[in-house]
Structures are given as C-alpha cells and as structure tokens.
Design a protein around this motif. Structure first.
Motif, PDB file in Angstrom:
ATOM      1  N   UNK A 172       9.868   1.943   0.116  1.00  0.00           N
ATOM      2  CA  UNK A 172      10.222   0.654  -0.242  1.00  0.00           C
ATOM      3  C   UNK A 172      10.497   0.340  -1.793  1.00  0.00           C
ATOM      4  N   UNK A 173      11.135   1.408  -2.206  1.00  0.00           N
ATOM      5  CA  UNK A 173      11.889   1.181  -3.635  1.00  0.00           C
ATOM      6  C   UNK A 173      10.507   1.313  -4.525  1.00  0.00           C
ATOM      7  N   UNK A 174       9.519   2.138  -4.473  1.00  0.00           N
ATOM      8  CA  UNK A 174       8.700   2.401  -5.586  1.00  0.00           C
ATOM      9  C   UNK A 174       7.421   2.882  -5.147  1.00  0.00           C
ATOM     10  N   UNK A 175       6.895   2.770  -3.974  1.00  0.00           N
ATOM     11  CA  UNK A 175       5.674   3.617  -3.583  1.00  0.00           C
ATOM     12  C   UNK A 175       6.297   4.955  -3.294  1.00  0.00           C
ATOM     13  N   UNK A 176       5.367   5.785  -3.690  1.00  0.00           N
ATOM     14  CA  UNK A 176       5.238   7.369  -3.930  1.00  0.00           C
ATOM     15  C   UNK A 176       4.180   7.809  -2.828  1.00  0.00           C
ATOM     16  N   UNK A 177       4.488   8.890  -1.883  1.00  0.00           N
ATOM     17  CA  UNK A 177       3.394   9.369  -1.159  1.00  0.00           C
ATOM     18  C   UNK A 177       3.894  10.549  -0.536  1.00  0.00           C
ATOM     19  N   UNK A 178       3.151  11.460   0.177  1.00  0.00           N
ATOM     20  CA  UNK A 178       3.626  12.262   0.897  1.00  0.00           C
ATOM     21  C   UNK A 178       4.271  12.009   2.048  1.00  0.00           C
ATOM     22  N   UNK A 179       4.906  13.140   2.920  1.00  0.00           N
ATOM     23  CA  UNK A 179       5.650  12.404   3.941  1.00  0.00           C
ATOM     24  C   UNK A 179       4.953  12.204   5.347  1.00  0.00           C
ATOM     25  N   UNK A 180       4.794  10.648   5.310  1.00  0.00           N
ATOM     26  CA  UNK A 180       3.922  10.338   6.393  1.00  0.00           C
ATOM     27  C   UNK A 180       2.537  10.777   6.249  1.00  0.00           C
ATOM     28  N   UNK A 181       2.043  11.209   5.129  1.00  0.00           N
ATOM     29  CA  UNK A 181       0.649  11.636   4.881  1.00  0.00           C
ATOM     30  C   UNK A 181       0.627  13.192   4.866  1.00  0.00           C
ATOM     31  N   UNK A 182       1.684  13.901   5.060  1.00  0.00           N
ATOM     32  CA  UNK A 182       1.757  15.398   5.345  1.00  0.00           C
ATOM     33  C   UNK A 182       2.315  15.992   4.118  1.00  0.00           C
TER      34      UNK A 182
END
Length: 213
Positions: A44-54
C-alpha cells in the motif's frame, strides 16, 4: 486488492520503461548459480513487512533454477489477569522451486510451485479451567494443521547489481484440520475439529524488494 493491482501495474510500467532505456547494456545484474536472495514487501505504498509474515530466501542452484523457502514463527503469551493467561504458538514452512526464463538483461520471469505447511497450538488457563486447542470456548485462535500446494508465477526486475523488485501471483489448494477443543475444570466439554479444503487465487502482497548475496 485495488491498491495491490495499482502497485503491480506501476511496477510493470516502470520495469519496461527502464528496460527500454537499457536494451544495449550487457552488464550482468541477474543472479547466477550459487547466489542467494532475500526480500521484504512494500504494501500500500509505504508499509514494509515480510512476505505475508514469512521470511523468504532463494538459492539459485543454476542460472535458471532456484530453490525457495519461506519461514514464519509466531508466539503470543497474553496475561489476561493474575489468574488467567493464553498461549499461542505457530509455525509455517513453505519449500518450493522456481524455473526462471531468459527474459531480458534485467527482467527475469519465472514460474514455480511451493508446498506451504502450517501448524498452530493454542491454550487457555486459569485457576479453575483449562482449554486445550483454543484460547476460548468459542474457538478463538484455534489450533490447526494445514498443508497446501501452490502454483506461482512472477517477474523480478534487477534495477541495479544485487538489487531487484518483483511481483508474484498464484493459485493453490489448501487442506486444513482444526483441532478438537477440550475444556477441563468447572465446565468440562469437548468440541470436535473439522476439515476444510479451499482452492483460490492470490497475489503475494505488493512490491517485493530484494537483495542478492
């Protein structure tokens, strides 16, 4: 989902624009045999995360074959009161393989398959009651075991040596078995677990940003 599709469209447009500007380049920027990649996800143009929590890593056994492994762990201990607490532990493993095609100097399209395996255990305890298989009698955070098979397709764009962005989508079949819920104490009860089979399509988040070792 709308924002994800917009992100994918922007990625494709940017990748082909950059490629058109770099058609004459012979610099090797794509991974070769022996390289390892890992990545994060921009949602969503900003949030950084792992791949679906993985956490995902890939090992290139050759220039066009990569073995991949996604790993996820979660542990949650919640002290509700002096007498009561819940405990949830989850583990996900998703081994897989990718076949990469020639593409262009910077674009690396691929297809692949993965075998996601997930399990979760949950428990509630207080001075009078114990619940095995969930964190509430109603089945909150229920224990389960799941195994599936996904077919995936994606493309990576190497905008610099050792750095890439990519998108991925796929379709898959998943089998899930929810655990029995056993209540012991002032109110003893047992609720049988049930089976579930799902088939559907998915998009793995937004834009993947990765690094090659």
């Amino acid at each position: 989902m709308k924002s994800k599709l917009i992100a994918i469209a922007l990625f494709v447009a940017a990748a082909f624009t950059a490629q058109a500007q770099d058609e004459t380049s012979t610099t090797a920027v794509k991974p070769t045999a022996g390289n390892i990649t890992t990545e994060v996800l921009f949602n969503d143009f900003g949030d950084i995360s792992l791949n679906n929590g993985l956490l995902r890593a890939r090992y290139f056994a050759s220039n066009d074959i990569a073995y991949r492994l996604s790993l996820g762990l979660n542990y949650d201990y919640d002290k509700i009161s002096e007498e009561a607490h819940t405990r949830v532990f989850g583990l996900t493993l998703a081994p897989g393989i990718e076949k990469h095609f020639a593409g262009t100097n910077r674009l690396s399209p691929y297809i692949g398959a993965e075998l996601p395996i997930s399990m979760q255990s949950a428990k509630y305890e207080d001075d009078d009651n114990t619940i095995e298989g969930a964190t509430s009698i109603g089945g909150g955070n229920r224990s389960f075991f799941s195994v599936g098979l996904n077919a995936v397709a994606g493309v990576d764009f190497y905008f610099a040596k050792n750095f890439y962005v990519g998108v991925e989508l796929g379709t898959g079949l998943a089998y899930t078995k929810d655990a029995d819920i056993k209540v012991e104490g002032n109110f003893s009860n047992e609720t049988k677990g049930y089976h579930n089979v799902r088939f559907g399509q998915f998009v793995n988040g937004g834009i993947r940003v990765g690094y090659v070792f």
